[in-house]
Design a protein around this motif. Structure first.
Motif, PDB file in Angstrom:
ATOM      1  N   TYR A   1       0.830  -1.193   0.000  1.00 13.09           N
ATOM      2  CA  TYR A   1       0.000   0.000   0.000  1.00 13.09           C
ATOM      3  C   TYR A   1       0.871   1.252   0.000  1.00 13.09           C
ATOM      4  O   TYR A   1       2.078   1.190   0.235  1.00 13.09           O
TER       5      TYR A   1
ATOM      6  N   TRP B   1      -7.640  -0.233   9.647  1.00 13.64           N
ATOM      7  CA  TRP B   1      -6.781  -1.374   9.321  1.00 13.64           C
ATOM      8  C   TRP B   1      -5.460  -0.927   8.717  1.00 13.64           C
ATOM      9  O   TRP B   1      -4.395  -1.436   9.058  1.00 13.64           O
TER      10      TRP B   1
ATOM     11  N   MET C   1      -9.568 -11.586  -0.720  1.00  9.08           N
ATOM     12  CA  MET C   1      -9.818 -10.154  -0.843  1.00  9.08           C
ATOM     13  C   MET C   1     -10.989  -9.778   0.059  1.00  9.08           C
ATOM     14  O   MET C   1     -12.077 -10.339  -0.054  1.00  9.08           O
ATOM     15  N   GLU C   2     -10.751  -8.831   0.958  1.00  6.43           N
ATOM     16  CA  GLU C   2     -11.803  -8.333   1.838  1.00  6.43           C
ATOM     17  C   GLU C   2     -12.153  -6.902   1.449  1.00  6.43           C
ATOM     18  O   GLU C   2     -11.275  -6.037   1.400  1.00  6.43           O
ATOM     19  N   VAL C   3     -13.418  -6.665   1.177  1.00  4.71           N
ATOM     20  CA  VAL C   3     -13.907  -5.316   0.898  1.00  4.71           C
ATOM     21  C   VAL C   3     -14.664  -4.843   2.132  1.00  4.71           C
ATOM     22  O   VAL C   3     -15.641  -5.470   2.548  1.00  4.71           O
ATOM     23  N   VAL C   4     -14.194  -3.749   2.719  1.00  5.99           N
ATOM     24  CA  VAL C   4     -14.729  -3.276   4.000  1.00  5.99           C
ATOM     25  C   VAL C   4     -15.144  -1.812   3.880  1.00  5.99           C
ATOM     26  O   VAL C   4     -14.742  -1.109   2.940  1.00  5.99           O
TER      27      VAL C   4
ATOM     28  N   GLU D   1     -13.385   1.449   8.408  1.00  5.61           N
ATOM     29  CA  GLU D   1     -12.724   0.225   8.854  1.00  5.61           C
ATOM     30  C   GLU D   1     -11.417   0.002   8.095  1.00  5.61           C
ATOM     31  O   GLU D   1     -10.427  -0.448   8.666  1.00  5.61           O
ATOM     32  N   PHE D   2     -11.417   0.366   6.812  1.00 10.14           N
ATOM     33  CA  PHE D   2     -10.192   0.228   6.022  1.00 10.14           C
ATOM     34  C   PHE D   2      -9.108   1.175   6.531  1.00 10.14           C
ATOM     35  O   PHE D   2      -7.934   0.789   6.638  1.00 10.14           O
TER      36      PHE D   2
ATOM     37  N   THR E   1       1.157  -6.801   2.828  1.00  8.53           N
ATOM     38  CA  THR E   1       0.488  -8.026   3.250  1.00  8.53           C
ATOM     39  C   THR E   1       0.774  -9.140   2.239  1.00  8.53           C
ATOM     40  O   THR E   1       1.134  -8.869   1.089  1.00  8.53           O
TER      41      THR E   1
ATOM     42  N   THR F   1     -16.145 -10.876   1.594  1.00 11.11           N
ATOM     43  CA  THR F   1     -14.877 -11.581   1.444  1.00 11.11           C
ATOM     44  C   THR F   1     -14.944 -12.435   0.178  1.00 11.11           C
ATOM     45  O   THR F   1     -15.900 -13.196  -0.010  1.00 11.11           O
TER      46      THR F   1
ATOM     47  N   VAL G   1      -6.951  -6.136   1.215  1.00  9.11           N
ATOM     48  CA  VAL G   1      -8.043  -5.417   1.867  1.00  9.11           C
ATOM     49  C   VAL G   1      -8.294  -4.124   1.105  1.00  9.11           C
ATOM     50  O   VAL G   1      -7.355  -3.356   0.844  1.00  9.11           O
TER      51      VAL G   1
ATOM     52  N   LYS H   1      -3.386 -11.623   1.284  1.00  5.73           N
ATOM     53  CA  LYS H   1      -4.594 -10.995   1.805  1.00  5.73           C
ATOM     54  C   LYS H   1      -4.662  -9.559   1.302  1.00  5.73           C
ATOM     55  O   LYS H   1      -3.785  -8.749   1.572  1.00  5.73           O
TER      56      LYS H   1
END
Length: 227
Positions: free
Chosen positions: A132, A222, A211-214, A218-219, A138, A191, A143, A141
């Motif tokens: 990022y 994180w 892949m988590e879409v939040v 929350e992102f 990561t 997810t 996000v 994983k």
């Protein structure tokens, strides 16, 4: 008979969760539309051919009456010739126009917004690394924030890999020495499964990631946490 029955059940018992035609992004929806459009046009052609085949089979079948008849010679039918020449052209044009439009939109990664999130994606034998903008990294994983444009910068350290999240967007290759870009906006929290779609060696099947879409808040929380 039992063997054939088991063979037919295999697709339903496989438990595959890679739903390409249930996208969670506008780009994925456009690609799914092209798939459905292509399938619809194909089935239209198949239906026309099947109907004509059945009609001609019934009409010109051998009977006692026409067994010895000599068919009348036809010089041609200009109307039919025009129809079967122009119809395929119209079908191809109907498929080509949206394909060109959507392909240009997906390929135009330089037109991303200033608020877009940039993520470096590195494929290597046998894992995915996501980097990022703040330096966070990561492995296997990914996000992402919902409803925010994301630009993936795809690279590889060894062989050609193919970045693919079926419900997010189509495949894009990660090539050694060359950066490919992929622009997409996820619009559904959840997810999802991602994988390498290019055979890259003996442990190719292990190159999967989550892949988590939040939600955006929350992102941010994180992203701010230490690795």
């Amino acid at each position: 008979m039992k063997k054939w029955f088991i063979f037919l059940l295999v697709p339903f018992l496989s438990g595959c969760s890679l739903r390409t035609l249930n996208p969670i992004s506008e780009t994925g929806a456009d690609q799914a539309f092209l798939i459905n459009l292509s399938f619809g046009l194909m089935m239209f052609v198949v239906a026309v051919v099947c109907v004509l085949f059945i009609l001609f089979t019934v009409k010109y079948r051998e009977t006692e009456k026409n067994k010895t008849d000599i068919p009348k010679h036809e010089e041609g039918n200009r109307t039919l010739e025009i129809i079967w020449t122009t119809l395929p052209i119209l079908l191809l044009i109907g498929l080509a126009i949206p394909t060109i439009i959507y392909t240009f939109q997906v390929s135009n990664t330089d037109a991303s917004s200033e608020e877009a999130l940039h993520v470096n994606v590195v494929g290597e034998q046998w894992r995915w690394t996501f980097q990022y903008e703040n330096g966070k990294e990561t492995h296997d994983k990914l996000v992402l924030p919902v409803d925010q444009e994301v630009v993936f910068h795809l690279n590889s350290t060894d062989v050609i890999h193919s970045f693919w999240v079926p419900r997010l967007v189509g495949k894009r290759d990660a090539i050694p020495g060359k950066e490919n870009k992929l622009k997409v906006t996820p619009n559904e929290v959840g997810t999802y499964q991602g994988k390498c779609a290019e055979y890259c060696g003996i442990l190719h099947a292990d190159m999967r990631f989550v892949m988590e879409v939040v939600p955006e808040k929350e992102f941010e929380e994180w992203l701010a946490k230490e690795q």
